[in-house]
Scaffold this motif. Sequence first.
Motif, PDB file in Angstrom:
ATOM      1  N   LEU A  30      17.795  -8.155   0.257  1.00 45.92           N
ATOM      2  CA  LEU A  30      17.159  -8.348  -0.973  1.00 45.92           C
ATOM      3  C   LEU A  30      17.501  -7.208  -1.893  1.00 45.92           C
ATOM      4  CD1 LEU A  30      13.644  -9.337   0.462  1.00 45.92           C
ATOM      5  CD2 LEU A  30      14.895 -10.665  -1.098  1.00 45.92           C
ATOM      6  N   LYS A  31      17.412  -6.045  -1.271  1.00 46.34           N
ATOM      7  CA  LYS A  31      17.961  -4.849  -1.900  1.00 46.34           C
ATOM      8  C   LYS A  31      19.254  -4.887  -2.469  1.00 46.34           C
ATOM      9  CE  LYS A  31      14.823  -1.391   0.185  1.00 46.34           C
ATOM     10  NZ  LYS A  31      14.577  -0.519   1.117  1.00 46.34           N
ATOM     11  N   LYS A  32      20.154  -5.269  -1.661  1.00 43.43           N
ATOM     12  CA  LYS A  32      21.732  -5.828  -2.060  1.00 43.43           C
ATOM     13  C   LYS A  32      21.745  -6.337  -3.331  1.00 43.43           C
ATOM     14  CE  LYS A  32      24.785  -8.389  -0.389  1.00 43.43           C
ATOM     15  NZ  LYS A  32      25.596  -8.901   0.712  1.00 43.43           N
ATOM     16  N   ASP A  33      20.677  -7.698  -3.415  1.00 45.36           N
ATOM     17  CA  ASP A  33      20.691  -8.502  -4.540  1.00 45.36           C
ATOM     18  C   ASP A  33      19.929  -7.825  -5.649  1.00 45.36           C
ATOM     19  OD1 ASP A  33      22.065 -10.213  -3.026  1.00 45.36           O
ATOM     20  OD2 ASP A  33      20.648 -11.457  -2.151  1.00 45.36           O
ATOM     21  N   GLY A  34      19.533  -6.673  -5.597  1.00 46.20           N
ATOM     22  CA  GLY A  34      18.848  -6.182  -6.711  1.00 46.20           C
ATOM     23  C   GLY A  34      17.160  -6.617  -6.779  1.00 46.20           C
ATOM     24  N   TYR A  35      16.706  -6.820  -5.763  1.00 44.83           N
ATOM     25  CA  TYR A  35      15.311  -7.155  -5.543  1.00 44.83           C
ATOM     26  C   TYR A  35      14.631  -5.773  -4.929  1.00 44.83           C
ATOM     27  CZ  TYR A  35      16.176 -11.955  -6.521  1.00 44.83           C
ATOM     28  OH  TYR A  35      16.363 -13.111  -7.156  1.00 44.83           O
ATOM     29  N   GLU A  36      13.510  -5.591  -5.242  1.00 44.19           N
ATOM     30  CA  GLU A  36      12.418  -4.633  -4.680  1.00 44.19           C
ATOM     31  C   GLU A  36      11.717  -5.228  -3.570  1.00 44.19           C
ATOM     32  OE1 GLU A  36       9.301  -1.239  -5.991  1.00 44.19           O
ATOM     33  OE2 GLU A  36      10.489  -1.919  -7.390  1.00 44.19           O
ATOM     34  N   ASP A  37      11.646  -4.719  -2.378  1.00 44.85           N
ATOM     35  CA  ASP A  37      10.762  -5.149  -1.329  1.00 44.85           C
ATOM     36  C   ASP A  37       9.878  -4.348  -0.680  1.00 44.85           C
ATOM     37  OD1 ASP A  37      12.955  -3.634   0.015  1.00 44.85           O
ATOM     38  OD2 ASP A  37      11.908  -4.579   1.559  1.00 44.85           O
ATOM     39  N   LYS A  38       8.813  -4.805  -0.307  1.00 46.26           N
ATOM     40  CA  LYS A  38       7.597  -3.977   0.452  1.00 46.26           C
ATOM     41  C   LYS A  38       7.450  -4.982   1.530  1.00 46.26           C
ATOM     42  CE  LYS A  38       5.012  -0.507   1.127  1.00 46.26           C
ATOM     43  NZ  LYS A  38       5.458   0.469   2.149  1.00 46.26           N
ATOM     44  N   LEU A  39       7.769  -4.398   2.841  1.00 41.11           N
ATOM     45  CA  LEU A  39       7.244  -5.033   3.880  1.00 41.11           C
ATOM     46  C   LEU A  39       6.050  -4.491   4.590  1.00 41.11           C
ATOM     47  CD1 LEU A  39       7.781  -6.841   6.399  1.00 41.11           C
ATOM     48  CD2 LEU A  39       9.285  -5.350   7.243  1.00 41.11           C
ATOM     49  N   MET A  40       5.045  -5.149   4.823  1.00 44.29           N
ATOM     50  CA  MET A  40       3.747  -4.748   5.206  1.00 44.29           C
ATOM     51  C   MET A  40       3.375  -5.392   6.650  1.00 44.29           C
ATOM     52  SD  MET A  40       2.153  -2.462   2.940  1.00 44.29           S
ATOM     53  CE  MET A  40       0.818  -2.571   3.792  1.00 44.29           C
ATOM     54  N   PRO A  41       4.024  -5.153   7.854  1.00 44.36           N
ATOM     55  CA  PRO A  41       3.451  -6.076   9.310  1.00 44.36           C
ATOM     56  C   PRO A  41       2.035  -5.177   9.398  1.00 44.36           C
ATOM     57  CG  PRO A  41       5.213  -4.249   9.696  1.00 44.36           C
ATOM     58  CD  PRO A  41       4.850  -4.074   8.202  1.00 44.36           C
ATOM     59  N   VAL A  42       0.969  -6.109   9.868  1.00 47.88           N
ATOM     60  CA  VAL A  42      -0.370  -5.906   9.750  1.00 47.88           C
ATOM     61  C   VAL A  42      -0.817  -6.250  11.109  1.00 47.88           C
ATOM     62  CG1 VAL A  42      -2.758  -6.228   9.194  1.00 47.88           C
ATOM     63  CG2 VAL A  42      -0.585  -6.250   7.339  1.00 47.88           C
ATOM     64  N   GLU A  43      -1.566  -5.567  11.796  1.00 50.19           N
ATOM     65  CA  GLU A  43      -1.889  -5.900  13.201  1.00 50.19           C
ATOM     66  C   GLU A  43      -3.336  -5.668  13.367  1.00 50.19           C
ATOM     67  OE1 GLU A  43       2.119  -4.542  13.056  1.00 50.19           O
ATOM     68  OE2 GLU A  43       0.301  -3.005  12.842  1.00 50.19           O
ATOM     69  N   ILE A  44      -3.860  -6.784  13.824  1.00 51.75           N
ATOM     70  CA  ILE A  44      -5.160  -6.957  14.381  1.00 51.75           C
ATOM     71  C   ILE A  44      -5.249  -7.211  15.703  1.00 51.75           C
ATOM     72  CG2 ILE A  44      -7.677  -8.044  13.576  1.00 51.75           C
ATOM     73  CD1 ILE A  44      -6.564  -6.780  11.465  1.00 51.75           C
ATOM     74  N   GLY A  45      -5.954  -6.509  16.380  1.00 49.49           N
ATOM     75  CA  GLY A  45      -6.039  -6.654  17.937  1.00 49.49           C
ATOM     76  C   GLY A  45      -6.721  -7.803  18.308  1.00 49.49           C
ATOM     77  N   ALA A  46      -6.330  -8.449  19.467  1.00 46.45           N
ATOM     78  CA  ALA A  46      -6.702  -9.659  19.901  1.00 46.45           C
ATOM     79  C   ALA A  46      -8.335  -9.660  20.119  1.00 46.45           C
ATOM     80  CB  ALA A  46      -6.063 -10.177  21.218  1.00 46.45           C
ATOM     81  N   ARG A  47      -8.787  -8.515  20.695  1.00 44.88           N
ATOM     82  CA  ARG A  47     -10.194  -8.101  20.821  1.00 44.88           C
ATOM     83  C   ARG A  47     -10.795  -7.376  19.767  1.00 44.88           C
ATOM     84  NH1 ARG A  47      -9.312  -5.097  26.338  1.00 44.88           N
ATOM     85  NH2 ARG A  47      -7.692  -4.415  25.105  1.00 44.88           N
ATOM     86  N   GLY A  48     -10.358  -7.689  18.513  1.00 47.49           N
ATOM     87  CA  GLY A  48     -11.025  -7.304  17.341  1.00 47.49           C
ATOM     88  C   GLY A  48     -10.716  -5.935  16.923  1.00 47.49           C
ATOM     89  N   PHE A  49      -9.780  -5.152  17.413  1.00 45.11           N
ATOM     90  CA  PHE A  49      -9.661  -3.797  16.874  1.00 45.11           C
ATOM     91  C   PHE A  49      -8.686  -3.968  15.676  1.00 45.11           C
ATOM     92  CE2 PHE A  49      -6.833  -0.087  16.550  1.00 45.11           C
ATOM     93  CZ  PHE A  49      -7.520   0.992  16.333  1.00 45.11           C
ATOM     94  N   VAL A  50      -9.112  -3.325  14.722  1.00 50.02           N
ATOM     95  CA  VAL A  50      -8.141  -3.318  13.438  1.00 50.02           C
ATOM     96  C   VAL A  50      -7.236  -2.188  13.078  1.00 50.02           C
ATOM     97  CG1 VAL A  50      -8.393  -3.605  11.001  1.00 50.02           C
ATOM     98  CG2 VAL A  50     -10.257  -4.464  12.371  1.00 50.02           C
ATOM     99  N   GLY A  51      -6.080  -2.390  13.050  1.00 47.27           N
ATOM    100  CA  GLY A  51      -4.990  -1.497  13.059  1.00 47.27           C
ATOM    101  C   GLY A  51      -5.022  -0.602  11.592  1.00 47.27           C
ATOM    102  N   SER A  52      -4.516   0.485  11.683  1.00 43.07           N
ATOM    103  CA  SER A  52      -4.693   1.277  10.409  1.00 43.07           C
ATOM    104  C   SER A  52      -3.491   0.564   9.236  1.00 43.07           C
ATOM    105  CB  SER A  52      -3.860   2.940  10.704  1.00 43.07           C
ATOM    106  OG  SER A  52      -2.546   2.673  11.147  1.00 43.07           O
ATOM    107  N   SER A  53      -2.822  -0.342   9.680  1.00 46.83           N
ATOM    108  CA  SER A  53      -1.886  -1.193   8.787  1.00 46.83           C
ATOM    109  C   SER A  53      -2.743  -2.190   8.121  1.00 46.83           C
ATOM    110  CB  SER A  53      -0.984  -1.837   9.677  1.00 46.83           C
ATOM    111  OG  SER A  53      -1.476  -2.788  10.599  1.00 46.83           O
ATOM    112  N   ALA A  54      -3.791  -2.698   8.514  1.00 41.71           N
ATOM    113  CA  ALA A  54      -4.691  -3.484   7.737  1.00 41.71           C
ATOM    114  C   ALA A  54      -5.472  -2.602   6.628  1.00 41.71           C
ATOM    115  CB  ALA A  54      -5.713  -4.153   8.916  1.00 41.71           C
ATOM    116  N   TYR A  55      -5.974  -1.532   7.305  1.00 39.85           N
ATOM    117  CA  TYR A  55      -6.338  -0.669   5.958  1.00 39.85           C
ATOM    118  C   TYR A  55      -5.217  -0.454   4.899  1.00 39.85           C
ATOM    119  CZ  TYR A  55      -9.087   3.287   4.261  1.00 39.85           C
ATOM    120  OH  TYR A  55      -9.852   4.109   3.534  1.00 39.85           O
ATOM    121  N   GLY A  56      -4.296  -0.048   5.167  1.00 37.34           N
ATOM    122  CA  GLY A  56      -3.363   0.271   4.244  1.00 37.34           C
ATOM    123  C   GLY A  56      -3.005  -0.743   3.594  1.00 37.34           C
TER     124      GLY A  56
END
Length: 98
Positions: A30-56
Amino acid sequence: MVELTVPYENRMEEAHAFREGKYLDMTKELKKDGYEDKLMPVEIGARGFVGSSAYGLLSKLSICDNKRTKALRLLAETAENSSRWIWSRRNERLFHKV
């Protein structure tokens, strides 16, 4: 790009790193083709713990204060209820090869 993963709580960092690596080639293209990207992997634990990535993610989407708190609670409850549903049906044919 946002990808949600629902790992066991003790594997959240590992899941985050895996998701970042999974899309490395695509983000380079994507960057090579001139696009700007933002990858946001988000984790929510199977027992309900919300990772800081979700907050972000919610912060980046300008979801703040009470709305963010409510959204995080809903994400946690949904992950926990979904995991409970899958566990309760673990012996049904739906989850086994015929």
